[in-house]
Write a protein that holds these residues in place. Structure first.
Motif, PDB file in Angstrom:
ATOM      1  N   GLY A 141       0.982  -0.939  -0.138  1.00  0.00           N
ATOM      2  CA  GLY A 141      -0.201  -0.207   0.056  1.00  0.00           C
ATOM      3  C   GLY A 141       0.703   1.131   0.113  1.00  0.00           C
ATOM      4  N   LEU A 142       2.006   1.229  -0.746  1.00  0.00           N
ATOM      5  CA  LEU A 142       2.689   2.412  -0.146  1.00  0.00           C
ATOM      6  C   LEU A 142       3.092   3.041  -1.713  1.00  0.00           C
ATOM      7  CD1 LEU A 142       5.867   0.928   1.509  1.00  0.00           C
ATOM      8  CD2 LEU A 142       4.283   2.178   2.602  1.00  0.00           C
ATOM      9  N   ILE A 143       2.887   3.209  -2.545  1.00  0.00           N
ATOM     10  CA  ILE A 143       2.214   3.252  -4.669  1.00  0.00           C
ATOM     11  C   ILE A 143       1.273   4.471  -4.317  1.00  0.00           C
ATOM     12  CG2 ILE A 143       2.559   3.030  -6.795  1.00  0.00           C
ATOM     13  CD1 ILE A 143       4.314   2.086  -5.292  1.00  0.00           C
ATOM     14  N   ASP A 144       1.941   5.778  -4.099  1.00  0.00           N
ATOM     15  CA  ASP A 144       0.814   7.583  -4.303  1.00  0.00           C
ATOM     16  C   ASP A 144       0.541   7.100  -5.945  1.00  0.00           C
ATOM     17  OD1 ASP A 144       0.668   7.752  -2.238  1.00  0.00           O
ATOM     18  OD2 ASP A 144       3.167   7.876  -1.815  1.00  0.00           O
ATOM     19  N   THR A 145       1.484   7.183  -7.031  1.00  0.00           N
ATOM     20  CA  THR A 145       1.321   7.332  -8.339  1.00  0.00           C
ATOM     21  C   THR A 145       1.806   6.472  -8.651  1.00  0.00           C
ATOM     22  OG1 THR A 145       0.927   9.748  -7.723  1.00  0.00           O
ATOM     23  CG2 THR A 145       1.232   9.496 -10.178  1.00  0.00           C
ATOM     24  N   LEU A 146       0.581   5.842 -10.275  1.00  0.00           N
ATOM     25  CA  LEU A 146       0.755   5.168 -11.185  1.00  0.00           C
ATOM     26  C   LEU A 146       1.054   5.669 -12.836  1.00  0.00           C
ATOM     27  CD1 LEU A 146       2.091   1.656 -11.666  1.00  0.00           C
ATOM     28  CD2 LEU A 146      -0.653   1.701 -11.810  1.00  0.00           C
ATOM     29  N   ASP A 164      -0.221 -12.685 -11.567  1.00  0.00           N
ATOM     30  CA  ASP A 164      -1.658 -13.484 -11.349  1.00  0.00           C
ATOM     31  C   ASP A 164      -1.495 -14.375  -9.651  1.00  0.00           C
ATOM     32  OD1 ASP A 164      -3.343 -13.817 -13.358  1.00  0.00           O
ATOM     33  OD2 ASP A 164      -2.660 -15.940 -13.836  1.00  0.00           O
ATOM     34  N   GLY A 165      -2.642 -13.952  -8.734  1.00  0.00           N
ATOM     35  CA  GLY A 165      -2.035 -13.597  -7.173  1.00  0.00           C
ATOM     36  C   GLY A 165      -0.959 -12.963  -6.261  1.00  0.00           C
ATOM     37  N   GLY A 166      -1.723 -11.286  -7.255  1.00  0.00           N
ATOM     38  CA  GLY A 166      -1.037 -10.340  -7.291  1.00  0.00           C
ATOM     39  C   GLY A 166      -1.724  -9.514  -6.121  1.00  0.00           C
ATOM     40  N   ALA A 167      -1.598  -8.365  -5.141  1.00  0.00           N
ATOM     41  CA  ALA A 167      -2.318  -7.902  -4.085  1.00  0.00           C
ATOM     42  C   ALA A 167      -3.651  -6.797  -4.991  1.00  0.00           C
ATOM     43  CB  ALA A 167      -1.020  -7.188  -3.700  1.00  0.00           C
ATOM     44  N   PRO A 168      -5.098  -7.077  -4.196  1.00  0.00           N
ATOM     45  CA  PRO A 168      -4.988  -5.947  -5.649  1.00  0.00           C
ATOM     46  C   PRO A 168      -5.225  -4.603  -5.139  1.00  0.00           C
ATOM     47  CG  PRO A 168      -7.021  -7.418  -3.485  1.00  0.00           C
ATOM     48  CD  PRO A 168      -5.307  -7.758  -3.070  1.00  0.00           C
ATOM     49  N   ALA A 169      -5.524  -4.095  -5.769  1.00  0.00           N
ATOM     50  CA  ALA A 169      -5.440  -2.489  -5.851  1.00  0.00           C
ATOM     51  C   ALA A 169      -6.405  -1.570  -6.440  1.00  0.00           C
ATOM     52  CB  ALA A 169      -3.946  -2.118  -6.035  1.00  0.00           C
ATOM     53  N   GLY A 170      -7.119   0.006  -5.667  1.00  0.00           N
ATOM     54  CA  GLY A 170      -7.891   0.984  -6.757  1.00  0.00           C
ATOM     55  C   GLY A 170      -7.096   1.734  -6.624  1.00  0.00           C
ATOM     56  N   PHE A 188      -2.411   7.188 -12.586  1.00  0.00           N
ATOM     57  CA  PHE A 188      -3.036   6.885 -12.415  1.00  0.00           C
ATOM     58  C   PHE A 188      -2.553   7.535 -10.680  1.00  0.00           C
ATOM     59  CE2 PHE A 188      -3.661   3.633 -15.286  1.00  0.00           C
ATOM     60  CZ  PHE A 188      -5.129   3.903 -15.958  1.00  0.00           C
ATOM     61  N   GLU A 189      -3.641   7.832  -9.334  1.00  0.00           N
ATOM     62  CA  GLU A 189      -3.705   8.163  -8.399  1.00  0.00           C
ATOM     63  C   GLU A 189      -4.168   6.891  -7.335  1.00  0.00           C
ATOM     64  OE1 GLU A 189      -5.400  11.748  -7.034  1.00  0.00           O
ATOM     65  OE2 GLU A 189      -3.164  12.423  -7.786  1.00  0.00           O
ATOM     66  N   ALA A 190      -3.319   6.168  -6.403  1.00  0.00           N
ATOM     67  CA  ALA A 190      -4.556   5.070  -5.862  1.00  0.00           C
ATOM     68  C   ALA A 190      -5.001   5.712  -4.935  1.00  0.00           C
ATOM     69  CB  ALA A 190      -3.514   4.752  -5.015  1.00  0.00           C
ATOM     70  N   VAL A 191      -6.405   4.784  -4.708  1.00  0.00           N
ATOM     71  CA  VAL A 191      -7.505   4.948  -3.916  1.00  0.00           C
ATOM     72  C   VAL A 191      -7.296   4.193  -2.857  1.00  0.00           C
ATOM     73  CG1 VAL A 191      -8.094   6.503  -5.329  1.00  0.00           C
ATOM     74  CG2 VAL A 191      -9.270   3.941  -5.049  1.00  0.00           C
ATOM     75  N   GLY A 192      -6.645   2.837  -2.779  1.00  0.00           N
ATOM     76  CA  GLY A 192      -6.752   1.947  -1.563  1.00  0.00           C
ATOM     77  C   GLY A 192      -7.684   0.488  -2.400  1.00  0.00           C
TER      78      GLY A 192
END
Length: 204
Positions: A141-146, A164-170, A188-192
């Motif tokens: 959960g450390l990425i802010d901008t992609l 496959d199997g990676g962590a989900p992220a919004g 993109f900006e991370a939204v959790g």
């Protein structure tokens, strides 16, 4: 500082070896250099504007070694002063020295150390490439901008940015554009945590 990730990917999600055939041949990868035919001046200008937002850089070991080999010799490139001069961090469990100054080695609990860097004042701590490092920080959960730069090519083999199997992220799309060479640029900006829903007969 915010953690901002810049990644080159193909239409089938490959991020391995975009820059040259011998950039990263691990795992028997033989199709490196797939990104290069689509580079153009407009993207170079855009990438330069991203670099001007950096106050430090964070690399995985392989990307660090490639950059440390090449950039100190590229004195005439407009990005050279920024990449050579700003603080750099390399996440590695194997390197014991890093001579591309100024560089600090991060070992052990890398996500915890990156979280500490995020608490320091500054603009962006940028990750260029280093897909496996980006994956681990995304899971933490450390990425802010992609910033995804997608080349219009199916590579057909190689490591993917989102396996496959990676962590989900919004994420939330904040900008998008295309370049004359055919690159698709999405920021993109991370939204959790991502949201999920069901599409029914009456729509969403």
């Amino acid at each position: 500082m915010k953690v901002a990730v810049q990644e080159f990917v193909s239409l089938d999600g490959v991020s391995q070896g975009p820059g040259s055939p011998d950039e990263d041949t691990s795992g028997g990868f033989t199709r490196g250099g797939w990104f290069v035919p689509y580079l153009d001046e407009e993207f170079e200008r855009l990438a330069g504007s991203w670099l001007r937002e950096a106050d430090a850089f964070l690399f995985g070991r392989r990307t660090y070694e490639n950059f440390a080999r090449d950039w100190p010799e590229m004195h005439d490139h407009p990005a050279a002063a920024t990449l050579n001069g700003l603080p750099k961090y390399v996440a590695t469990q194997t390197l014991t020295r890093a001579d591309w100054n100024p560089t600090t080695i991060l070992s052990g609990d890398v996500p915890a150390q990156v979280a500490e860097l995020k608490r320091q004042p500054g603009r962006e701590l940028q990750i260029h490439g280093s897909a496996r490092l980006a994956q681990s920080l995304l899971a933490a959960g450390l990425i802010d901008t992609l910033r995804l730069v997608i080349a219009p090519v199916v590579v057909g083999q190689g490591r993917r940015l989102f396996p496959d199997g990676g962590a989900p992220a919004g994420f939330r799309l904040v900008s998008h554009r295309t370049t004359p060479g055919g690159l698709f640029v999405h920021v993109f900006e991370a939204v959790g945590t991502p949201r999920f829903g069901t599409y029914g007969a009456h729509g969403v």
